[in-house]
Write a protein that holds these residues in place. Structure first.
Motif, PDB file in Angstrom:
ATOM      1  N   MET A  17       0.811  -1.205   0.000  1.00 37.56           N
ATOM      2  CA  MET A  17       0.000   0.000   0.000  1.00 37.56           C
ATOM      3  C   MET A  17       0.851   1.264   0.000  1.00 37.56           C
ATOM      4  SD  MET A  17      -2.592  -1.935   0.001  1.00 37.56           S
ATOM      5  CE  MET A  17      -3.891  -0.702  -0.058  1.00 37.56           C
ATOM      6  N   ALA A  18       0.318   2.356  -0.536  1.00 42.11           N
ATOM      7  CA  ALA A  18       1.060   3.607  -0.624  1.00 42.11           C
ATOM      8  C   ALA A  18       1.181   4.305   0.729  1.00 42.11           C
ATOM      9  CB  ALA A  18       0.397   4.535  -1.641  1.00 42.11           C
ATOM     10  N   ASN A  19       0.152   4.187   1.549  1.00 44.73           N
ATOM     11  CA  ASN A  19       0.131   4.847   2.852  1.00 44.73           C
ATOM     12  C   ASN A  19       0.623   3.875   3.919  1.00 44.73           C
ATOM     13  OD1 ASN A  19      -0.737   5.917   5.415  1.00 44.73           O
ATOM     14  ND2 ASN A  19      -2.224   7.191   4.344  1.00 44.73           N
ATOM     15  N   PRO A  20       1.624   4.230   4.712  1.00 47.75           N
ATOM     16  CA  PRO A  20       2.143   3.298   5.716  1.00 47.75           C
ATOM     17  C   PRO A  20       1.153   2.926   6.803  1.00 47.75           C
ATOM     18  CG  PRO A  20       3.126   5.477   5.976  1.00 47.75           C
ATOM     19  CD  PRO A  20       2.390   5.489   4.678  1.00 47.75           C
ATOM     20  N   HIS A  21       0.056   3.674   6.915  1.00 45.11           N
ATOM     21  CA  HIS A  21      -0.963   3.334   7.906  1.00 45.11           C
ATOM     22  C   HIS A  21      -1.884   2.208   7.420  1.00 45.11           C
ATOM     23  CE1 HIS A  21       0.071   6.649  10.561  1.00 45.11           C
ATOM     24  NE2 HIS A  21       0.134   7.437   9.493  1.00 45.11           N
ATOM     25  N   VAL A  22      -1.852   1.921   6.120  1.00 45.52           N
ATOM     26  CA  VAL A  22      -2.668   0.845   5.546  1.00 45.52           C
ATOM     27  C   VAL A  22      -1.818  -0.417   5.494  1.00 45.52           C
ATOM     28  CG1 VAL A  22      -4.099   0.108   3.618  1.00 45.52           C
ATOM     29  CG2 VAL A  22      -3.860   2.549   4.132  1.00 45.52           C
ATOM     30  N   PRO A  23      -2.294  -1.520   6.049  1.00 52.81           N
ATOM     31  CA  PRO A  23      -1.459  -2.721   6.082  1.00 52.81           C
ATOM     32  C   PRO A  23      -1.308  -3.378   4.714  1.00 52.81           C
ATOM     33  CG  PRO A  23      -3.637  -3.206   6.945  1.00 52.81           C
ATOM     34  CD  PRO A  23      -3.583  -1.715   6.733  1.00 52.81           C
ATOM     35  N   ALA A  24      -0.115  -3.882   4.463  1.00 46.75           N
ATOM     36  CA  ALA A  24       0.046  -4.815   3.350  1.00 46.75           C
ATOM     37  C   ALA A  24      -0.700  -6.094   3.707  1.00 46.75           C
ATOM     38  CB  ALA A  24       1.526  -5.100   3.113  1.00 46.75           C
ATOM     39  N   VAL A  25      -0.989  -6.908   2.695  1.00 47.86           N
ATOM     40  CA  VAL A  25      -1.755  -8.121   2.968  1.00 47.86           C
ATOM     41  C   VAL A  25      -1.396  -9.197   1.966  1.00 47.86           C
ATOM     42  CG1 VAL A  25      -3.758  -7.641   1.478  1.00 47.86           C
ATOM     43  CG2 VAL A  25      -4.082  -8.900   3.637  1.00 47.86           C
ATOM     44  N   HIS A  26      -1.554 -10.427   2.395  1.00 51.09           N
ATOM     45  CA  HIS A  26      -1.317 -11.600   1.544  1.00 51.09           C
ATOM     46  C   HIS A  26      -2.484 -12.558   1.707  1.00 51.09           C
ATOM     47  CE1 HIS A  26      -0.076 -15.932   1.834  1.00 51.09           C
ATOM     48  NE2 HIS A  26       0.230 -15.692   0.572  1.00 51.09           N
ATOM     49  N   MET A  27      -2.906 -13.161   0.602  1.00 53.09           N
ATOM     50  CA  MET A  27      -3.928 -14.207   0.634  1.00 53.09           C
ATOM     51  C   MET A  27      -3.638 -15.193  -0.484  1.00 53.09           C
ATOM     52  SD  MET A  27      -6.921 -15.623  -0.675  1.00 53.09           S
ATOM     53  CE  MET A  27      -7.616 -14.394  -1.768  1.00 53.09           C
ATOM     54  N   ASN A  28      -3.712 -16.463  -0.171  1.00 51.57           N
ATOM     55  CA  ASN A  28      -3.483 -17.505  -1.172  1.00 51.57           C
ATOM     56  C   ASN A  28      -4.288 -18.726  -0.787  1.00 51.57           C
ATOM     57  OD1 ASN A  28      -1.622 -20.217  -1.318  1.00 51.57           O
ATOM     58  ND2 ASN A  28      -1.664 -19.131  -3.252  1.00 51.57           N
ATOM     59  N   VAL A  69      -8.746  -0.901   4.603  1.00 47.10           N
ATOM     60  CA  VAL A  69      -8.099   0.061   3.698  1.00 47.10           C
ATOM     61  C   VAL A  69      -8.783   1.412   3.779  1.00 47.10           C
ATOM     62  CG1 VAL A  69      -7.536   0.590   1.299  1.00 47.10           C
ATOM     63  CG2 VAL A  69      -7.316  -1.767   2.137  1.00 47.10           C
ATOM     64  N   ARG A  70     -10.093   1.416   3.706  1.00 51.52           N
ATOM     65  CA  ARG A  70     -10.835   2.684   3.716  1.00 51.52           C
ATOM     66  C   ARG A  70     -10.643   3.424   5.041  1.00 51.52           C
ATOM     67  NH1 ARG A  70     -14.497  -0.700   0.548  1.00 51.52           N
ATOM     68  NH2 ARG A  70     -14.830   0.332  -1.482  1.00 51.52           N
ATOM     69  N   ARG A  71     -10.491   2.678   6.121  1.00 49.26           N
ATOM     70  CA  ARG A  71     -10.330   3.300   7.436  1.00 49.26           C
ATOM     71  C   ARG A  71      -8.994   4.037   7.563  1.00 49.26           C
ATOM     72  NH1 ARG A  71     -12.470  -0.746  10.419  1.00 49.26           N
ATOM     73  NH2 ARG A  71     -10.529  -1.884  10.760  1.00 49.26           N
ATOM     74  N   ARG A  72      -7.977   3.609   6.840  1.00 50.17           N
ATOM     75  CA  ARG A  72      -6.619   4.133   7.039  1.00 50.17           C
ATOM     76  C   ARG A  72      -6.073   4.941   5.854  1.00 50.17           C
ATOM     77  NH1 ARG A  72      -6.930   3.643  12.260  1.00 50.17           N
ATOM     78  NH2 ARG A  72      -7.519   1.523  12.885  1.00 50.17           N
ATOM     79  N   MET A  73      -6.655   4.805   4.661  1.00 49.60           N
ATOM     80  CA  MET A  73      -5.977   5.317   3.471  1.00 49.60           C
ATOM     81  C   MET A  73      -5.888   6.837   3.430  1.00 49.60           C
ATOM     82  SD  MET A  73      -8.803   4.499   0.521  1.00 49.60           S
ATOM     83  CE  MET A  73     -10.229   5.537   0.203  1.00 49.60           C
ATOM     84  N   GLY A  74      -6.721   7.534   4.197  1.00 54.17           N
ATOM     85  CA  GLY A  74      -6.682   8.988   4.189  1.00 54.17           C
ATOM     86  C   GLY A  74      -5.868   9.605   5.305  1.00 54.17           C
TER      87      GLY A  74
END
Length: 286
Positions: A111-122, A228-233
């Motif tokens: 993610m571009a914003n460090p407050h938004v977590p990266a995520v993995h799913m497989n 994502v929506r909670r943190r992206m701004g």
């Protein structure tokens, strides 16, 4: 062209439909941020082993670089062939017969914003002399928020509790152990679930295991976009971005040194760019 039986087709159809819905959800977030970023899809074909004719499956790499998702890959693949002899012994059910079939979905978002977590799913379905499902999802925040961690785990726990053979306590502990960086003695993120070798000895077991795997995908799709929506701004400082880039370095270390999925893709002739889409676009090391 791989001929699929009923179970293989059902698994493939689910993974591809989940991919379509996830990509649409992520593009919708980009629109909310004023971006016109969209996924670019690149089909690829797996060539057969030496001495065989024609292709043995392939997949589609989906990649988007946007304002919110700095880099996100959502890949689906369906491949078949034979493992190399030294690798076959490490795969469930392949020691005596190296032939295999695999279909699955793999997702990593940086993610571009460090407050938004990266995520993995497989999640995936494999066939050797045995048939089984495996997979999971885990949250990887550079700057953790307890609210986000709790929501992510709660969604996965609900999927496990409602769909035997889901076992949240076991699978969350498995994720803690799997997503660990031994050389740094730290966790890759704040966990999630990881499961493997859900054997499908008959149609009933296949149905139950597919239902659970579907529930994992649905849980991910339900819980991650709201995070994502909670943190992206949120505003981010240069120090916070530096924290994110250093964290991404650790993420890359894990995926290149320890991740089974990376090794599986490389050892089975997968598309190199699709396999390595999990790597972050920018990272730093001290």
């Amino acid at each position: 062209m791989i001929e699929l039986d009923g179970q293989q087709q059902a698994a493939r159809d689910w993974f591809e439909s989940l991919r379509t819905r996830i990509c649409a959800a992520f593009e919708a977030i980009e629109r909310e941020a004023g971006s016109d970023a969209a996924f670019e899809y690149l089909p690829w074909t797996r060539e057969g082993e030496a001495g065989t004719a024609g292709e043995t499956g392939g997949g589609v790499r989906g990649l988007m670089k946007g304002r919110v998702f700095e880099k996100v890959g959502v890949n689906v693949s369906t491949v078949g062939g034979a493992f190399a002899p030294d690798f076959a012994g490490t795969i469930h059910g392949a020691a005596e017969d190296p032939r295999f079939f695999a279909t699955g979905i793999s997702l990593v978002a940086h993610m571009a914003n460090p407050h938004v977590p990266a995520v993995h799913m497989n999640t995936r379905f494999l066939v050797t002399t045995k048939r089984w499902f495996g997979g999971g999802a885990d949250l990887n925040p550079p700057i953790p928020y307890a609210e986000d961690t709790a929501a992510f785990h709660a969604a996965l726990k609900q999927a496990c509790d409602a769909n035997p053979p889901g076992d949240y306590d076991r699978y969350s502990k498995w994720a803690e152990e799997y997503f660990w960086i031994p050389h740094r003695n730290v966790a890759r993120g704040v966990g999630g679930i990881f499961y493997d070798h859900l054997d499908c000895a008959d149609d009933a077991a296949f149905g139950a295991n597919l239902a659970f795997t579907r529930a994992v995908g649905e849980a991910f799709l339900a819980v991650f976009p709201p995070i994502v929506r909670r943190r992206m701004g949120l505003p981010a400082s240069e120090d916070e971005r530096a924290t994110m880039l250093a964290y991404r370095g650790r993420y890359a270390e894990f995926n290149l040194v320890y991740d089974r999925g990376t090794l599986f893709g490389l050892r089975t002739g997968g598309n190199i760019d699709a396999i390595l889409m999990s790597l972050p676009p920018v990272a730093t090391w001290a």
